[in-house]
Design an enzyme around this catalytic site. Structure first.
Site, mmCIF file in Angstrom:
data_model
loop_
_atom_site.group_PDB
_atom_site.id
_atom_site.type_symbol
_atom_site.label_atom_id
_atom_site.label_comp_id
_atom_site.label_asym_id
_atom_site.label_seq_id
_atom_site.Cartn_x
_atom_site.Cartn_y
_atom_site.Cartn_z
ATOM 1 N N LYS A 84 -3.168 34.691 -15.408
ATOM 2 C CA LYS A 84 -2.883 34.861 -16.834
ATOM 3 C C LYS A 84 -3.688 36.022 -17.447
ATOM 4 C CE LYS A 84 -1.620 30.020 -17.647
ATOM 5 N NZ LYS A 84 -1.764 28.870 -18.561
ATOM 6 N N TYR A 139 8.526 29.148 -20.354
ATOM 7 C CA TYR A 139 7.828 27.891 -20.694
ATOM 8 C C TYR A 139 8.728 26.907 -21.459
ATOM 9 C CZ TYR A 139 2.938 28.992 -19.365
ATOM 10 O OH TYR A 139 1.763 29.237 -18.688
ATOM 11 N N PHE A 173 1.805 22.981 -28.808
ATOM 12 C CA PHE A 173 1.143 24.232 -28.402
ATOM 13 C C PHE A 173 2.129 25.294 -27.892
ATOM 14 C CE2 PHE A 173 0.870 21.082 -24.944
ATOM 15 C CZ PHE A 173 1.495 21.748 -23.894
ATOM 16 N N ARG A 197 -1.985 23.374 -6.684
ATOM 17 C CA ARG A 197 -2.443 22.626 -7.860
ATOM 18 C C ARG A 197 -3.856 22.084 -7.645
ATOM 19 N NH1 ARG A 197 0.947 22.318 -11.888
ATOM 20 N NH2 ARG A 197 0.161 20.376 -12.768
ATOM 21 N N THR A 219 -5.749 21.171 -15.864
ATOM 22 C CA THR A 219 -5.298 22.147 -16.879
ATOM 23 C C THR A 219 -6.443 22.582 -17.790
ATOM 24 O OG1 THR A 219 -3.166 21.034 -16.859
ATOM 25 C CG2 THR A 219 -3.570 22.513 -18.697
ATOM 26 N N ARG A 248 -9.815 26.970 -12.051
ATOM 27 C CA ARG A 248 -9.972 26.827 -13.505
ATOM 28 C C ARG A 248 -11.411 26.484 -13.882
ATOM 29 N NH1 ARG A 248 -4.216 23.865 -14.185
ATOM 30 N NH2 ARG A 248 -2.975 25.643 -14.900
ATOM 31 N N ASN A 301 -6.672 29.387 -19.526
ATOM 32 C CA ASN A 301 -7.130 28.685 -18.318
ATOM 33 C C ASN A 301 -6.859 29.479 -17.041
ATOM 34 O OD1 ASN A 301 -4.381 28.262 -18.249
ATOM 35 N ND2 ASN A 301 -4.478 26.050 -18.017
ATOM 36 N N HIS A 351 -1.640 29.820 -13.726
ATOM 37 C CA HIS A 351 -0.537 28.852 -13.813
ATOM 38 C C HIS A 351 -0.002 28.616 -12.405
ATOM 39 C CE1 HIS A 351 3.305 27.001 -14.941
ATOM 40 N NE2 HIS A 351 3.830 27.766 -13.993
ATOM 41 N N GLU A 395 10.941 28.891 -10.948
ATOM 42 C CA GLU A 395 9.948 29.880 -11.411
ATOM 43 C C GLU A 395 9.921 31.121 -10.504
ATOM 44 O OE1 GLU A 395 6.213 27.864 -12.097
ATOM 45 O OE2 GLU A 395 7.051 26.720 -13.772
#
Ligand code: CMP
Length: 133
Positions: free
Chosen positions: A10, A50, A58, A86, A92, A103, A113, A116, A127
Site C-alpha cells: 500500500k 474494494y 470506512f 494472510r 488487519t 503488519r 496497514n 493487502h 483480484e
C-alpha cells in the site's frame, strides 16, 4: 496445493521504500512473486477494487487511501498461498498483529496497514484478474 494470491504493497509502505524488504520477506517464506508491477490507480478503480466493503463506514476513506499514491501489486504463488499470505501479513490492525508479521513490523494504523492480501481462493482469482488481465 499450489495456489496463487494477490498482494498489494500500500501507499504508506511504498512511500517508506519498503518494497524490497516486503518482497524479500515473501520469497524467504516460500511465496514466489510471479508477476509484479508498480501502479497508481484512480479513485474509481480503488472503489471498484474494494466494492465488497461498500457498505462499511470506512469505505470512502479506504478508497481514497488506496488511490493516494503508487502501490505495488504482486501475484504470489506457493503451497496454500492464500492462507500463508494472510498468516505472513498478520491481523488487519497492526496493534493486534502477531510479532514477526508484516503488519506488526511495518503497519502504522488500521488504515495505513502497509499490505493487502486476498482473503479467499475465489477472491484471489477476482483480484488477480483485476490487476493482471
Ligand atoms: P485490507 O486487507 O486492505 O482490506 C480492507 C481494508 O480496510 C483493511 O485492509 C484496512 O486497511 C481497512 N480498514 C479500515 N478500517 C477498518 C476496520 N474497522 N475493519 C477492517 N478494515 C478496516
Amino acid at each position: 496445493m499450489t495456489e496463487q494470491t494477490l498482494s498489494i504493497i500500500k501507499p504508506d509502505a511504498v512511500e517508506r521504500n519498503l518494497e524490497n524488504d516486503i518482497k524479500n520477506f515473501f520469497e524467504k517464506n516460500n511465496l514466489k512473486i510471479i508477476k509484479t508491477k508498480k501502479v497508481k490507480i484512480s479513485k474509481e478503480e480503488s472503489s471498484d477494487f474494494y466494492k465488497v466493503h461498500q457498505t462499511k463506514p470506512f469505505y470512502i476513506d479506504l478508497c481514497n487511501y488506496l488511490s493516494s499514491g503508487p502501490i505495488v501489486v504482486m501475484i504470489l504463488e506457493g503451497e496454500n498461498a492464500v492462507k500463508k499470505n494472510r498468516q505472513l501479513m498478520g491481523a488487519t490492525d497492526p496493534k493486534k498483529a502477531e510479532e514477526g508479521t508484516l503488519r506488526k513490523m511495518y503497519g502504522l494504523s488500521i488504515d495505513k496497514n502497509s499490505i493487502h492480501g486476498s482473503d479467499s481462493i475465489e477472491n484471489a482469482k477476482i483480484e488477480i484478474n483485476f490487476f493482471f488481465k
